[in-house]
Write a protein that holds these residues in place. Sequence first.
Motif, PDB file in Angstrom:
ATOM      1  N   ARG A 192       0.732  -1.127   0.045  1.00  0.00           N
ATOM      2  CA  ARG A 192      -0.022  -0.004   0.179  1.00  0.00           C
ATOM      3  C   ARG A 192       0.982   1.352   0.118  1.00  0.00           C
ATOM      4  NH1 ARG A 192      -5.785  -0.880   3.145  1.00  0.00           N
ATOM      5  NH2 ARG A 192      -5.924  -2.697   2.244  1.00  0.00           N
ATOM      6  N   ALA A 193       0.234   2.462  -0.363  1.00  0.00           N
ATOM      7  CA  ALA A 193       0.884   3.451  -0.619  1.00  0.00           C
ATOM      8  C   ALA A 193       0.138   4.430  -0.234  1.00  0.00           C
ATOM      9  CB  ALA A 193       1.460   3.745  -2.025  1.00  0.00           C
ATOM     10  N   THR A 194       0.708   5.854   0.188  1.00  0.00           N
ATOM     11  CA  THR A 194      -0.060   7.064   0.613  1.00  0.00           C
ATOM     12  C   THR A 194       0.527   8.129  -0.375  1.00  0.00           C
ATOM     13  OG1 THR A 194      -0.661   6.315   2.863  1.00  0.00           O
ATOM     14  CG2 THR A 194      -0.755   8.778   2.347  1.00  0.00           C
ATOM     15  N   ILE A 195      -0.405   8.764  -0.975  1.00  0.00           N
ATOM     16  CA  ILE A 195      -0.095   9.989  -1.818  1.00  0.00           C
ATOM     17  C   ILE A 195      -0.573  11.353  -1.157  1.00  0.00           C
ATOM     18  CG2 ILE A 195      -0.686  10.994  -4.054  1.00  0.00           C
ATOM     19  CD1 ILE A 195      -1.204   8.129  -5.111  1.00  0.00           C
ATOM     20  N   SER A 196       0.183  12.301  -1.335  1.00  0.00           N
ATOM     21  CA  SER A 196      -0.115  13.375  -0.756  1.00  0.00           C
ATOM     22  C   SER A 196      -0.349  14.544  -1.887  1.00  0.00           C
ATOM     23  CB  SER A 196       1.035  13.870   0.387  1.00  0.00           C
ATOM     24  OG  SER A 196       0.675  15.610   0.684  1.00  0.00           O
ATOM     25  N   LEU A 197      -1.511  15.272  -1.767  1.00  0.00           N
ATOM     26  CA  LEU A 197      -1.459  16.165  -2.844  1.00  0.00           C
ATOM     27  C   LEU A 197      -2.166  17.504  -2.522  1.00  0.00           C
ATOM     28  CD1 LEU A 197      -4.468  16.125  -4.468  1.00  0.00           C
ATOM     29  CD2 LEU A 197      -3.717  13.902  -4.802  1.00  0.00           C
TER      30      LEU A 197
ATOM     31  N   ILE B  36      -4.124  10.200   0.412  1.00  0.00           N
ATOM     32  CA  ILE B  36      -4.908   9.241  -0.277  1.00  0.00           C
ATOM     33  C   ILE B  36      -4.070   8.105  -0.105  1.00  0.00           C
ATOM     34  CG2 ILE B  36      -6.121   8.403  -2.320  1.00  0.00           C
ATOM     35  CD1 ILE B  36      -6.348  11.104  -3.236  1.00  0.00           C
ATOM     36  N   ASP B  37      -4.864   6.986   0.559  1.00  0.00           N
ATOM     37  CA  ASP B  37      -4.228   5.687   0.765  1.00  0.00           C
ATOM     38  C   ASP B  37      -4.705   4.835  -0.520  1.00  0.00           C
ATOM     39  OD1 ASP B  37      -2.886   6.371   3.080  1.00  0.00           O
ATOM     40  OD2 ASP B  37      -4.443   5.040   4.307  1.00  0.00           O
ATOM     41  N   VAL B  38      -3.829   4.220  -1.232  1.00  0.00           N
ATOM     42  CA  VAL B  38      -4.109   3.405  -2.267  1.00  0.00           C
ATOM     43  C   VAL B  38      -3.599   1.761  -2.001  1.00  0.00           C
ATOM     44  CG1 VAL B  38      -4.239   5.247  -3.878  1.00  0.00           C
ATOM     45  CG2 VAL B  38      -2.196   4.020  -3.597  1.00  0.00           C
ATOM     46  N   ASP B  39      -4.213   0.794  -2.920  1.00  0.00           N
ATOM     47  CA  ASP B  39      -4.119  -0.561  -2.383  1.00  0.00           C
ATOM     48  C   ASP B  39      -2.814  -1.101  -3.511  1.00  0.00           C
ATOM     49  OD1 ASP B  39      -5.257  -0.805  -4.635  1.00  0.00           O
ATOM     50  OD2 ASP B  39      -6.811  -2.528  -4.058  1.00  0.00           O
ATOM     51  N   VAL B  40      -2.039  -0.141  -3.986  1.00  0.00           N
ATOM     52  CA  VAL B  40      -0.854  -0.709  -4.816  1.00  0.00           C
ATOM     53  C   VAL B  40       0.420  -0.247  -4.027  1.00  0.00           C
ATOM     54  CG1 VAL B  40      -0.088  -0.235  -7.211  1.00  0.00           C
ATOM     55  CG2 VAL B  40      -2.368  -0.120  -7.004  1.00  0.00           C
ATOM     56  N   PRO B  41       1.410  -1.165  -4.236  1.00  0.00           N
ATOM     57  CA  PRO B  41       2.538  -0.739  -3.554  1.00  0.00           C
ATOM     58  C   PRO B  41       3.142   0.526  -4.177  1.00  0.00           C
ATOM     59  CG  PRO B  41       2.702  -3.053  -4.521  1.00  0.00           C
ATOM     60  CD  PRO B  41       1.311  -2.340  -5.011  1.00  0.00           C
TER      61      PRO B  41
ATOM     62  N   CYS C 249      -1.108  21.422  -7.623  1.00  0.00           N
ATOM     63  CA  CYS C 249       0.204  22.236  -7.078  1.00  0.00           C
ATOM     64  C   CYS C 249       1.361  21.229  -6.620  1.00  0.00           C
ATOM     65  CB  CYS C 249      -0.460  23.168  -6.127  1.00  0.00           C
ATOM     66  SG  CYS C 249      -1.658  24.307  -6.503  1.00  0.00           S
ATOM     67  N   HIS C 250       0.870  20.204  -5.821  1.00  0.00           N
ATOM     68  CA  HIS C 250       1.860  19.355  -5.446  1.00  0.00           C
ATOM     69  C   HIS C 250       1.201  17.998  -5.292  1.00  0.00           C
ATOM     70  CE1 HIS C 250       4.471  17.582  -2.356  1.00  0.00           C
ATOM     71  NE2 HIS C 250       3.348  17.079  -1.766  1.00  0.00           N
ATOM     72  N   ALA C 251       2.085  16.929  -5.595  1.00  0.00           N
ATOM     73  CA  ALA C 251       1.651  15.338  -5.543  1.00  0.00           C
ATOM     74  C   ALA C 251       3.035  14.741  -5.463  1.00  0.00           C
ATOM     75  CB  ALA C 251       1.059  15.074  -6.881  1.00  0.00           C
ATOM     76  N   ALA C 252       3.160  13.846  -4.219  1.00  0.00           N
ATOM     77  CA  ALA C 252       4.134  13.095  -3.826  1.00  0.00           C
ATOM     78  C   ALA C 252       3.599  11.969  -2.984  1.00  0.00           C
ATOM     79  CB  ALA C 252       5.062  14.045  -3.024  1.00  0.00           C
ATOM     80  N   LEU C 253       4.578  10.934  -2.882  1.00  0.00           N
ATOM     81  CA  LEU C 253       4.319   9.745  -2.047  1.00  0.00           C
ATOM     82  C   LEU C 253       4.765  10.202  -0.662  1.00  0.00           C
ATOM     83  CD1 LEU C 253       5.680   6.727  -4.184  1.00  0.00           C
ATOM     84  CD2 LEU C 253       3.163   6.875  -3.484  1.00  0.00           C
ATOM     85  N   VAL C 254       4.136   9.612   0.396  1.00  0.00           N
ATOM     86  CA  VAL C 254       4.427   9.909   1.607  1.00  0.00           C
ATOM     87  C   VAL C 254       5.204   8.670   2.125  1.00  0.00           C
ATOM     88  CG1 VAL C 254       3.507  10.127   4.012  1.00  0.00           C
ATOM     89  CG2 VAL C 254       2.239  11.119   2.397  1.00  0.00           C
ATOM     90  N   PRO C 255       6.499   8.891   2.519  1.00  0.00           N
ATOM     91  CA  PRO C 255       7.396   7.890   2.758  1.00  0.00           C
ATOM     92  C   PRO C 255       6.751   7.115   4.009  1.00  0.00           C
ATOM     93  CG  PRO C 255       8.466   9.943   3.269  1.00  0.00           C
ATOM     94  CD  PRO C 255       6.948  10.219   2.890  1.00  0.00           C
ATOM     95  N   ALA C 256       6.831   5.625   3.638  1.00  0.00           N
ATOM     96  CA  ALA C 256       6.632   4.711   4.805  1.00  0.00           C
ATOM     97  C   ALA C 256       7.520   4.601   6.137  1.00  0.00           C
ATOM     98  CB  ALA C 256       6.572   3.269   4.123  1.00  0.00           C
TER      99      ALA C 256
END
Length: 100
Positions: A1-6, A47-52, A70-77
């Motif tokens: 799973r991954a978390t995206i911040s935007l 946003i949490d997503v179900d993809v690594p 304006c901004h989109a990035a992965l939140v580090p685990a």
Amino acid sequence: RATISLTCKDYPGALANVLSILSDNDVNMTRIESRYGQKATQVNFFIDVDVPANHRRVSQVLQELRKYTCHAALVPAIKVPWFPITAAEVDSVALLVLEG
């Protein structure tokens, strides 16, 4: 799973546009949280997503999101060595804290 911040401009349909990018790339959202941005005209989404995080679909989503936000990035685990889950584990931690 991954978390995206935007961060995107706050307007009707902003979230719908973000969700359509996820859908177009076959990325399923499992949780979403929103907060007002530092500017009154912006909103932040987590946003949490179900993809690594290292999957190509997540990379594609981030590329597309960056075009419209304006901004989109992965939140580090963050690795957590242990976290109480059961009631008994929570009680044992509480007793340790309360007893000093």
